[in-house]
Write a protein that holds these residues in place. Structure first.
Motif, PDB file in Angstrom:
ATOM      1  N   LEU A   1       8.062  20.327 -25.269  1.00 27.76           N
ATOM      2  CA  LEU A   1       8.895  20.567 -24.091  1.00 27.76           C
ATOM      3  C   LEU A   1       9.279  22.031 -23.940  1.00 27.76           C
ATOM      4  O   LEU A   1       9.643  22.463 -22.846  1.00 27.76           O
ATOM      5  CB  LEU A   1      10.162  19.701 -24.168  1.00 27.76           C
ATOM      6  CG  LEU A   1       9.935  18.190 -24.206  1.00 27.76           C
ATOM      7  CD1 LEU A   1      11.265  17.461 -24.343  1.00 27.76           C
ATOM      8  CD2 LEU A   1       9.201  17.727 -22.952  1.00 27.76           C
ATOM      9  N   GLY A   2       9.237  22.773 -25.030  1.00 25.33           N
ATOM     10  CA  GLY A   2       9.579  24.184 -24.968  1.00 25.33           C
ATOM     11  C   GLY A   2      11.006  24.452 -25.420  1.00 25.33           C
ATOM     12  O   GLY A   2      11.905  23.624 -25.242  1.00 25.33           O
ATOM     13  N   ALA A   3      11.207  25.630 -26.006  1.00 26.38           N
ATOM     14  CA  ALA A   3      12.532  25.988 -26.517  1.00 26.38           C
ATOM     15  C   ALA A   3      13.558  26.154 -25.413  1.00 26.38           C
ATOM     16  O   ALA A   3      14.763  26.077 -25.651  1.00 26.38           O
ATOM     17  CB  ALA A   3      12.430  27.274 -27.331  1.00 26.38           C
ATOM     18  N   ASP A   4      13.100  26.381 -24.170  1.00 31.18           N
ATOM     19  CA  ASP A   4      14.036  26.593 -23.059  1.00 31.18           C
ATOM     20  C   ASP A   4      14.299  25.323 -22.264  1.00 31.18           C
ATOM     21  O   ASP A   4      14.865  25.379 -21.172  1.00 31.18           O
ATOM     22  CB  ASP A   4      13.497  27.678 -22.127  1.00 31.18           C
ATOM     23  CG  ASP A   4      12.158  27.293 -21.487  1.00 31.18           C
ATOM     24  OD1 ASP A   4      11.490  26.361 -22.011  1.00 31.18           O
ATOM     25  OD2 ASP A   4      11.773  27.917 -20.489  1.00 31.18           O
ATOM     26  N   TRP A   5      13.910  24.167 -22.809  1.00 35.97           N
ATOM     27  CA  TRP A   5      14.067  22.912 -22.065  1.00 35.97           C
ATOM     28  C   TRP A   5      15.528  22.648 -21.731  1.00 35.97           C
ATOM     29  O   TRP A   5      15.851  22.267 -20.605  1.00 35.97           O
ATOM     30  CB  TRP A   5      13.498  21.743 -22.878  1.00 35.97           C
ATOM     31  CG  TRP A   5      13.472  20.455 -22.112  1.00 35.97           C
ATOM     32  CD1 TRP A   5      12.460  19.969 -21.334  1.00 35.97           C
ATOM     33  CD2 TRP A   5      14.514  19.470 -22.042  1.00 35.97           C
ATOM     34  NE1 TRP A   5      12.794  18.752 -20.798  1.00 35.97           N
ATOM     35  CE2 TRP A   5      14.058  18.408 -21.214  1.00 35.97           C
ATOM     36  CE3 TRP A   5      15.782  19.366 -22.604  1.00 35.97           C
ATOM     37  CZ2 TRP A   5      14.817  17.290 -20.933  1.00 35.97           C
ATOM     38  CZ3 TRP A   5      16.544  18.240 -22.322  1.00 35.97           C
ATOM     39  CH2 TRP A   5      16.074  17.219 -21.497  1.00 35.97           C
ATOM     40  N   HIS A   6      16.423  22.822 -22.690  1.00 41.04           N
ATOM     41  CA  HIS A   6      17.835  22.544 -22.441  1.00 41.04           C
ATOM     42  C   HIS A   6      18.391  23.453 -21.351  1.00 41.04           C
ATOM     43  O   HIS A   6      19.154  23.011 -20.487  1.00 41.04           O
ATOM     44  CB  HIS A   6      18.648  22.729 -23.730  1.00 41.04           C
ATOM     45  CG  HIS A   6      18.363  21.687 -24.765  1.00 41.04           C
ATOM     46  ND1 HIS A   6      17.500  21.904 -25.815  1.00 41.04           N
ATOM     47  CD2 HIS A   6      18.823  20.416 -24.903  1.00 41.04           C
ATOM     48  CE1 HIS A   6      17.437  20.812 -26.553  1.00 41.04           C
ATOM     49  NE2 HIS A   6      18.220  19.905 -26.042  1.00 41.04           N
ATOM     50  N   ARG A   7      17.989  24.718 -21.376  1.00 43.68           N
ATOM     51  CA  ARG A   7      18.494  25.647 -20.363  1.00 43.68           C
ATOM     52  C   ARG A   7      17.992  25.267 -18.984  1.00 43.68           C
ATOM     53  O   ARG A   7      18.742  25.319 -17.999  1.00 43.68           O
ATOM     54  CB  ARG A   7      18.055  27.069 -20.706  1.00 43.68           C
ATOM     55  CG  ARG A   7      18.518  28.123 -19.694  1.00 43.68           C
ATOM     56  CD  ARG A   7      18.047  29.510 -20.080  1.00 43.68           C
ATOM     57  NE  ARG A   7      16.616  29.591 -20.212  1.00 43.68           N
ATOM     58  CZ  ARG A   7      15.771  29.695 -19.173  1.00 43.68           C
ATOM     59  NH1 ARG A   7      16.249  29.700 -17.935  1.00 43.68           N
ATOM     60  NH2 ARG A   7      14.482  29.766 -19.374  1.00 43.68           N
ATOM     61  N   ARG A   8      16.727  24.846 -18.899  1.00 44.07           N
ATOM     62  CA  ARG A   8      16.158  24.494 -17.602  1.00 44.07           C
ATOM     63  C   ARG A   8      16.726  23.195 -17.047  1.00 44.07           C
ATOM     64  O   ARG A   8      16.733  22.986 -15.833  1.00 44.07           O
ATOM     65  CB  ARG A   8      14.630  24.370 -17.719  1.00 44.07           C
ATOM     66  CG  ARG A   8      13.926  25.700 -17.924  1.00 44.07           C
ATOM     67  CD  ARG A   8      12.414  25.579 -17.903  1.00 44.07           C
ATOM     68  NE  ARG A   8      11.882  24.980 -19.127  1.00 44.07           N
ATOM     69  CZ  ARG A   8      11.355  23.784 -19.202  1.00 44.07           C
ATOM     70  NH1 ARG A   8      11.315  22.997 -18.136  1.00 44.07           N
ATOM     71  NH2 ARG A   8      10.883  23.323 -20.352  1.00 44.07           N
ATOM     72  N   HIS A   9      17.191  22.309 -17.923  1.00 43.52           N
ATOM     73  CA  HIS A   9      17.687  21.012 -17.486  1.00 43.52           C
ATOM     74  C   HIS A   9      19.202  20.887 -17.632  1.00 43.52           C
ATOM     75  O   HIS A   9      19.744  19.786 -17.526  1.00 43.52           O
ATOM     76  CB  HIS A   9      17.008  19.890 -18.275  1.00 43.52           C
ATOM     77  CG  HIS A   9      15.551  19.751 -17.977  1.00 43.52           C
ATOM     78  ND1 HIS A   9      14.595  20.589 -18.506  1.00 43.52           N
ATOM     79  CD2 HIS A   9      14.877  18.884 -17.174  1.00 43.52           C
ATOM     80  CE1 HIS A   9      13.402  20.234 -18.068  1.00 43.52           C
ATOM     81  NE2 HIS A   9      13.545  19.211 -17.264  1.00 43.52           N
ATOM     82  N   LEU A  10      19.867  21.989 -17.867  1.00 42.95           N
ATOM     83  CA  LEU A  10      21.304  21.949 -18.079  1.00 42.95           C
ATOM     84  C   LEU A  10      22.031  21.645 -16.781  1.00 42.95           C
ATOM     85  O   LEU A  10      21.723  22.206 -15.724  1.00 42.95           O
ATOM     86  CB  LEU A  10      21.788  23.288 -18.640  1.00 42.95           C
ATOM     87  CG  LEU A  10      23.223  23.336 -19.140  1.00 42.95           C
ATOM     88  CD1 LEU A  10      23.397  22.404 -20.330  1.00 42.95           C
ATOM     89  CD2 LEU A  10      23.595  24.762 -19.539  1.00 42.95           C
ATOM     90  N   ASP A  11      22.996  20.758 -16.856  1.00 40.52           N
ATOM     91  CA  ASP A  11      23.832  20.426 -15.703  1.00 40.52           C
ATOM     92  C   ASP A  11      24.806  21.584 -15.460  1.00 40.52           C
ATOM     93  O   ASP A  11      25.664  21.861 -16.301  1.00 40.52           O
ATOM     94  CB  ASP A  11      24.601  19.130 -16.004  1.00 40.52           C
ATOM     95  CG  ASP A  11      25.505  18.722 -14.849  1.00 40.52           C
ATOM     96  OD1 ASP A  11      25.500  19.412 -13.820  1.00 40.52           O
ATOM     97  OD2 ASP A  11      26.225  17.718 -14.991  1.00 40.52           O
ATOM     98  N   PRO A  12      24.713  22.290 -14.325  1.00 39.76           N
ATOM     99  CA  PRO A  12      25.592  23.438 -14.076  1.00 39.76           C
ATOM    100  C   PRO A  12      27.067  23.077 -14.136  1.00 39.76           C
ATOM    101  O   PRO A  12      27.886  23.853 -14.646  1.00 39.76           O
ATOM    102  CB  PRO A  12      25.185  23.899 -12.672  1.00 39.76           C
ATOM    103  CG  PRO A  12      23.793  23.386 -12.482  1.00 39.76           C
ATOM    104  CD  PRO A  12      23.751  22.078 -13.233  1.00 39.76           C
ATOM    105  N   ALA A  13      27.423  21.894 -13.603  1.00 37.64           N
ATOM    106  CA  ALA A  13      28.834  21.497 -13.611  1.00 37.64           C
ATOM    107  C   ALA A  13      29.339  21.297 -15.037  1.00 37.64           C
ATOM    108  O   ALA A  13      30.455  21.699 -15.385  1.00 37.64           O
ATOM    109  CB  ALA A  13      29.017  20.217 -12.796  1.00 37.64           C
ATOM    110  N   ARG A  14      28.509  20.685 -15.870  1.00 34.57           N
ATOM    111  CA  ARG A  14      28.915  20.474 -17.260  1.00 34.57           C
ATOM    112  C   ARG A  14      29.032  21.801 -17.995  1.00 34.57           C
ATOM    113  O   ARG A  14      29.968  22.006 -18.776  1.00 34.57           O
ATOM    114  CB  ARG A  14      27.896  19.573 -17.955  1.00 34.57           C
ATOM    115  CG  ARG A  14      28.217  19.307 -19.417  1.00 34.57           C
ATOM    116  CD  ARG A  14      27.199  18.368 -20.027  1.00 34.57           C
ATOM    117  NE  ARG A  14      27.476  18.152 -21.442  1.00 34.57           N
ATOM    118  CZ  ARG A  14      26.723  17.392 -22.229  1.00 34.57           C
ATOM    119  NH1 ARG A  14      25.666  16.769 -21.746  1.00 34.57           N
ATOM    120  NH2 ARG A  14      27.031  17.238 -23.500  1.00 34.57           N
TER     121      ARG A  14
END
Length: 208
Positions: free
Chosen positions: A172-185
């Motif tokens: 998935l890639g090391a940046d997966w969390h950043r790309r799928h991060l909920d902005p509100a959260r």
């Protein structure tokens, strides 16, 4: 004398490799199968080991260890959570009144745990999804709990790879969390961090 010792150890290693291969064939042979063992099990064992070997942190030896401990029949575990629970990698929830706390997960299978711990340690040092997962968790929960979380993720991945003949590991890639991060959260987390430092935070809508 040293050469004879090397020859003796090489022979032992070869014998152990043959024993491991035969054991994997027995593990991956469907019960009551009418197909020749080396047509089903040999190829299947190699295929499963290769699929697991593609996961960051898992090498050929760890792949063999995982297969040896959990087998190739994932029908025993209807969901990956069942496998994680069987391996005692789910922290216990201790309830006291209205308060819930986490307790130790239990010992489980020591050989499986050892293989997963080794894989998690290796994956934590990679620039991959699993490595990023470790680095995210270690900041707030510490090294030990972050490794357990990564080991648990590896076991879930193994469940899918072993149970689905068509599945293959997709990084998935090391940046997966950043790309799928909920902005509100993310905003709430940052606000809480600033408030914990004694700041007062007033949010305003971003300009168009």
């Amino acid at each position: 004398m040293l050469l004879s010792t090397v020859d003796h150890l090489t022979t032992q290693i070869g014998e152990l490799d043959r024993l491991i291969t035969r054991t994997l064939e027995e593990i991956t042979t469907p019960p009551g199968s009418t197909v020749a063992r080396d047509e089903v099990a040999g190829v299947s064992a190699r295929t499963l080991a290769q699929k697991l070997d593609a996961v960051p942190g898992i090498g050929p030896t760890i792949a063999q260890n995982i297969l040896a401990e959990i087998g190739a029949d994932m029908s025993r575990f209807p969901t990956p959570e069942h496998l994680v629970s069987w391996a005692k990698m789910c922290p216990l929830t201790i309830q006291s009144g209205a308060k819930n706390t986490s307790g130790p997960a239990g010992k489980g299978n020591p050989w499986l745990k050892g293989a997963l711990d080794e894989a998690a340690n290796a994956a934590a040092r990679t620039d991959t999804f699993l490595g990023a997962r470790y680095r995210r968790i270690v900041k707030r929960r510490g090294h030990a709990k972050a490794l357990v979380a990564v080991a648990r993720s590896i076991l879930v991945i193994a469940w899918h790879l072993i149970g689905d003949p068509d599945a293959s590991y997709q990084e998935l890639g090391a940046d997966w969390h950043r790309r799928h991060l909920d902005p509100a959260r993310k905003t709430r987390d940052l606000v809480r961090q600033l408030q914990a430092l004694g700041h007062q935070v007033a949010l305003s809508p971003a300009s168009a």
